[in-house]
Design a protein around this motif. Structure first.
Motif, short mmCIF file in Angstrom:
data_model
loop_
_atom_site.label_atom_id
_atom_site.label_comp_id
_atom_site.label_asym_id
_atom_site.label_seq_id
_atom_site.Cartn_x
_atom_site.Cartn_y
_atom_site.Cartn_z
N MET A 1 39.53 -34.48 -21.68
CA MET A 1 38.42 -34.80 -20.44
C MET A 1 37.36 -34.14 -20.80
N THR A 2 36.14 -34.67 -20.59
CA THR A 2 35.01 -34.09 -20.55
C THR A 2 34.12 -34.18 -19.43
N VAL A 3 33.43 -33.08 -18.93
CA VAL A 3 32.86 -33.25 -17.75
C VAL A 3 31.28 -32.86 -18.18
N GLU A 4 30.24 -33.84 -17.76
CA GLU A 4 28.99 -33.71 -18.11
C GLU A 4 28.06 -33.86 -16.73
N ALA A 5 27.16 -33.07 -16.97
CA ALA A 5 26.05 -33.24 -15.81
C ALA A 5 25.20 -34.57 -15.89
N LEU A 6 24.69 -35.42 -15.12
CA LEU A 6 24.21 -36.40 -15.13
C LEU A 6 22.89 -36.35 -14.62
N ASP A 7 21.78 -36.79 -15.32
CA ASP A 7 20.27 -36.88 -14.88
C ASP A 7 20.09 -38.06 -14.00
N ALA A 8 18.93 -38.32 -13.51
CA ALA A 8 18.64 -39.53 -12.65
C ALA A 8 18.57 -40.72 -13.41
N GLY A 9 18.32 -40.91 -14.71
CA GLY A 9 18.27 -41.86 -15.69
C GLY A 9 19.69 -42.35 -15.91
N GLN A 10 20.87 -41.40 -16.12
CA GLN A 10 21.98 -41.64 -16.25
C GLN A 10 22.88 -42.17 -15.03
N VAL A 11 22.39 -41.77 -13.81
CA VAL A 11 22.81 -41.97 -12.55
C VAL A 11 22.64 -43.63 -12.45
N LEU A 12 21.41 -43.89 -12.64
CA LEU A 12 21.15 -45.44 -12.65
C LEU A 12 21.68 -46.13 -13.87
N GLY A 13 21.63 -45.68 -15.05
CA GLY A 13 22.49 -46.48 -16.11
C GLY A 13 23.82 -46.73 -15.85
N ARG A 14 24.55 -45.81 -15.36
CA ARG A 14 25.91 -45.81 -15.21
C ARG A 14 26.35 -45.93 -13.72
N SER A 15 25.36 -46.51 -12.89
CA SER A 15 25.83 -46.81 -11.55
C SER A 15 27.02 -47.71 -11.23
N GLY A 16 27.13 -48.77 -12.36
CA GLY A 16 28.33 -49.81 -12.15
C GLY A 16 29.74 -48.68 -12.40
N GLU A 17 29.69 -48.10 -13.39
CA GLU A 17 30.89 -47.04 -13.42
C GLU A 17 31.07 -46.30 -12.40
N LEU A 18 30.28 -45.73 -11.64
CA LEU A 18 30.13 -44.82 -10.83
C LEU A 18 30.77 -45.68 -9.55
N ALA A 19 30.10 -47.04 -9.31
CA ALA A 19 30.40 -47.84 -8.23
C ALA A 19 32.12 -48.17 -8.38
N GLU A 20 32.40 -48.38 -9.72
CA GLU A 20 34.05 -48.58 -9.66
C GLU A 20 34.89 -47.22 -9.11
N LEU A 21 34.42 -46.17 -9.60
CA LEU A 21 35.16 -44.97 -8.94
C LEU A 21 35.00 -45.02 -7.54
N LEU A 22 33.84 -45.30 -6.93
CA LEU A 22 33.76 -45.19 -5.53
C LEU A 22 34.73 -46.20 -4.75
N VAL A 23 34.83 -47.50 -5.35
CA VAL A 23 35.65 -48.44 -4.71
C VAL A 23 37.09 -47.96 -5.00
N ASP A 24 37.42 -47.36 -5.99
CA ASP A 24 38.92 -46.98 -6.24
C ASP A 24 39.00 -46.06 -5.37
N ALA A 25 38.19 -44.99 -4.93
CA ALA A 25 38.77 -43.92 -3.96
C ALA A 25 38.62 -44.32 -2.77
N LEU A 59 20.10 -32.98 -5.43
CA LEU A 59 21.44 -33.24 -5.76
C LEU A 59 21.70 -32.97 -7.13
N ALA A 60 22.72 -32.34 -7.55
CA ALA A 60 23.46 -31.98 -8.81
C ALA A 60 24.58 -32.99 -8.86
N LEU A 61 25.00 -33.78 -10.01
CA LEU A 61 25.94 -34.60 -10.01
C LEU A 61 26.81 -34.52 -11.42
N TRP A 62 27.97 -34.23 -11.37
CA TRP A 62 28.87 -34.27 -12.65
C TRP A 62 29.68 -35.23 -12.68
N ALA A 63 30.03 -35.92 -13.74
CA ALA A 63 30.95 -37.06 -14.10
C ALA A 63 32.00 -36.61 -15.20
#
Length: 182
Positions: A1-25, A59-63
């Protein structure tokens, strides 16, 4: 597993994946501020709304990824008041139900704590649903329980639940042996 910091562009670009995680939670019963059922579009919009905070440094965010699949997140929210720049709030520590029990929550927590120290933060705080599995993680990671607030937030099914407040001194404060309460 890898952990990486996300910048604002990545948050927008990966918002679908982030949404799937939030829905699962939320579907899994995690009290992370949303009621079930949480629709994917609403979850995605919420994540897209976080991009501005990431861009502003509030806000700092890691995925966390298992291969290319997003399986966890953690964030630090930094206050904007001059007298509180030494602290940050740990928010949205989430691990996908299929990735739990393998130490990913601890790894994400460690990542956020190390980043806090690098940002000259000396005090972290968080709140979590009283009696949740997350409490065990925070206690075993050296966080101090401050107390519980009754009926603080509704669980994903809408039942009011108590919330426990935790804090942890990190960096210089932890090394100086300042009291952590308890």
């Amino acid at each position: 597993m890898t952990v990486e910091a996300l910048d604002a562009g990545q948050v927008l670009g990966r918002s679908g994946e982030l949404a799937e995680l939030l829905v699962d939670a939320v579907d899994g019963g995690a009290s992370v501020g949303f009621l079930a059922p949480l629709d994917r579009a609403g979850a995605q919009a919420w994540w897209q709304g976080r991009a501005a905070g990431v861009a502003a440094g509030e806000l700092a965010l890691w995925a966390a990824y298992e291969g290319t699949r997003l399986v966890g997140t953690v964030s630090l929210a930094f206050p904007d008041k001059p007298n509180s720049r030494h602290r940050a709030e740990l928010v949205k520590l989430m691990v996908h139900r299929t990735a739990r029990g393998r130490g990913l929550g601890r790894r994400l927590l460690d990542t956020a704590e190390r980043a806090a120290v690098a940002a000259s933060v000396t005090l972290l705080h968080l709140d979590t649903e009283t009696g949740s599995p997350a409490e065990h993680l925070y206690r075993t990671a050296g966080w101090t329980r401050l107390g519980a607030i009754p009926d603080y937030a509704a669980s994903p099914v809408g039942v009011l639940r108590p919330t426990t407040i935790y804090y942890k001194q990190v960096g210089a404060a932890a090394l100086a042996g300042e009291p952590s309460g308890g």
